[in-house]
Design an enzyme around this catalytic site. Structure first.
Site, short mmCIF file in Angstrom:
data_model
loop_
_atom_site.label_atom_id
_atom_site.label_comp_id
_atom_site.label_asym_id
_atom_site.label_seq_id
_atom_site.Cartn_x
_atom_site.Cartn_y
_atom_site.Cartn_z
N TYR A 147 0.84 -1.19 0.00
CA TYR A 147 0.00 0.00 0.00
C TYR A 147 0.88 1.25 0.00
CZ TYR A 147 0.23 -0.16 5.24
OH TYR A 147 0.62 -0.22 6.56
N CYS A 148 0.34 2.32 -0.55
CA CYS A 148 1.06 3.59 -0.70
C CYS A 148 2.45 3.37 -1.31
CB CYS A 148 1.17 4.31 0.64
SG CYS A 148 1.64 6.06 0.51
N PRO A 149 2.51 2.71 -2.48
CA PRO A 149 3.82 2.43 -3.06
C PRO A 149 4.52 3.70 -3.54
CG PRO A 149 2.08 1.93 -4.62
CD PRO A 149 1.40 2.28 -3.33
N LYS A 160 8.18 -4.85 2.33
CA LYS A 160 8.15 -3.44 2.76
C LYS A 160 7.77 -3.31 4.24
CE LYS A 160 5.68 0.87 1.67
NZ LYS A 160 4.82 1.53 0.67
#
Length: 280
Positions: A147-149, A160
């Site tokens: 998420y939120c890459p 991550k």
């Protein structure tokens, strides 16, 4: 001495610990505090600053998230799972905050001298430094499926555990990192995956929202197979700043900063009202 150390190695550095959620109970207040500090630091009324913050059961949304075709469904899903929602004033997409996630902001002056990528790199290198006794495997690149890459995702062996954003206010720059220190990173990712499922309902939307694969995300405790805690990491940050700078002061927001904080808080409330309406 590498460039990132030169940037941090000021004669005095300020350290503010807002990780006790009773001090700033809303993530909205944390973004307002960073803005107030960016103005103060940018005006040279404060030395460069590190601020730590923790907010439990909060999903921080980006502006594109607020434009999901079925945002009401997505928000209700999060609220039903006990999470508050806040739209941030910096870039990025949805992230999970809870008591196992430590956020840190580095706030520096002279944005004309400190390039955007240089600001990101300072946070990357400082993070590698504080965990250098535990691992030399931290890498910065976009982790597909998280998420939120972003280009400055931090990972170990492709999993991550952190993301970095940046906001510039007048002559001050706030570089913000969220560190998933403890708990289950995949469970957090699954929550955001399901938020997008509810918010999109099979449509594509007007933005390229990420397709989240929960196993791409882990906490540092999981990745390092240690009992690492948020308090441990706070100590590492303070010890690193103490060793890299000549003096560390722990002054909280002063009277002038509190005035600016109130103005910025009003901006955040207005932003959230415009973005989410009655859902805010």
């Amino acid at each position: 001495m590498s460039n990132w150390k030169k940037i941090i190695n000021d004669s005095t550095f300020r350290y503010i610990d807002h990780s006790n959620t009773s001090e700033l109970p809303s993530a909205m207040a944390s973004f307002a505090a960073d803005d107030a500090l960016a103005i103060s630091v940018g005006n040279n009324d404060s030395p460069p600053t590190a601020r730590l913050w923790v907010h439990d059961q909060t999903i921080v949304l980006g502006i594109p998230d607020a434009r999901l075709p079925y945002i009401e469904s997505g928000i209700h899903f999060l609220h039903n799972h006990g999470y508050r929602t806040v739209v941030r004033n910096s870039g990025g997409l949805a992230v999970v905050l809870d008591d196992g996630v430590l956020n840190m902001s580095f706030i520096f002056p002279d944005v004309k001298k400190l390039g955007i990528h240089e600001g990101y790199q300072v946070m990357v290198d400082f993070t590698k430094h504080i965990f250098s006794d535990l691992t030399d495997q931290i890498e910065a690149f976009e982790v597909t499926g998280s998420y939120c890459p972003g280009e400055y995702d931090l990972s170990i062996q492709g999993k991550k555990f952190a993301g970095i954003s940046q906001r510039r206010v007048k002559n001050g720059s706030a570089i913000q990192i969220y560190l998933c220190v403890e708990g289950d990173g995949s469970e957090r990712a699954a929550l955001i995956r399901d938020f997008y499922i509810h918010g999109l309902r099979g449509e594509t939307g007007r933005f390229d929202y990420p397709t989240i694969e929960p196993e791409t995300m882990k906490s540092l405790a999981q990745l390092l197979d240690t009992n690492l805690t948020v308090d441990n990491v706070k100590e590492r940050i303070f010890d690193a700043l103490s060793s890299l700078t000549k003096d560390v002061i722990t002054d909280d927001l002063n009277e002038h900063e509190l005035i600016e904080f109130q103005k910025r808080m009003e901006h955040m409330i207005d932003r959230n009202s415009k973005a989410l309406g009655d859902l805010a």
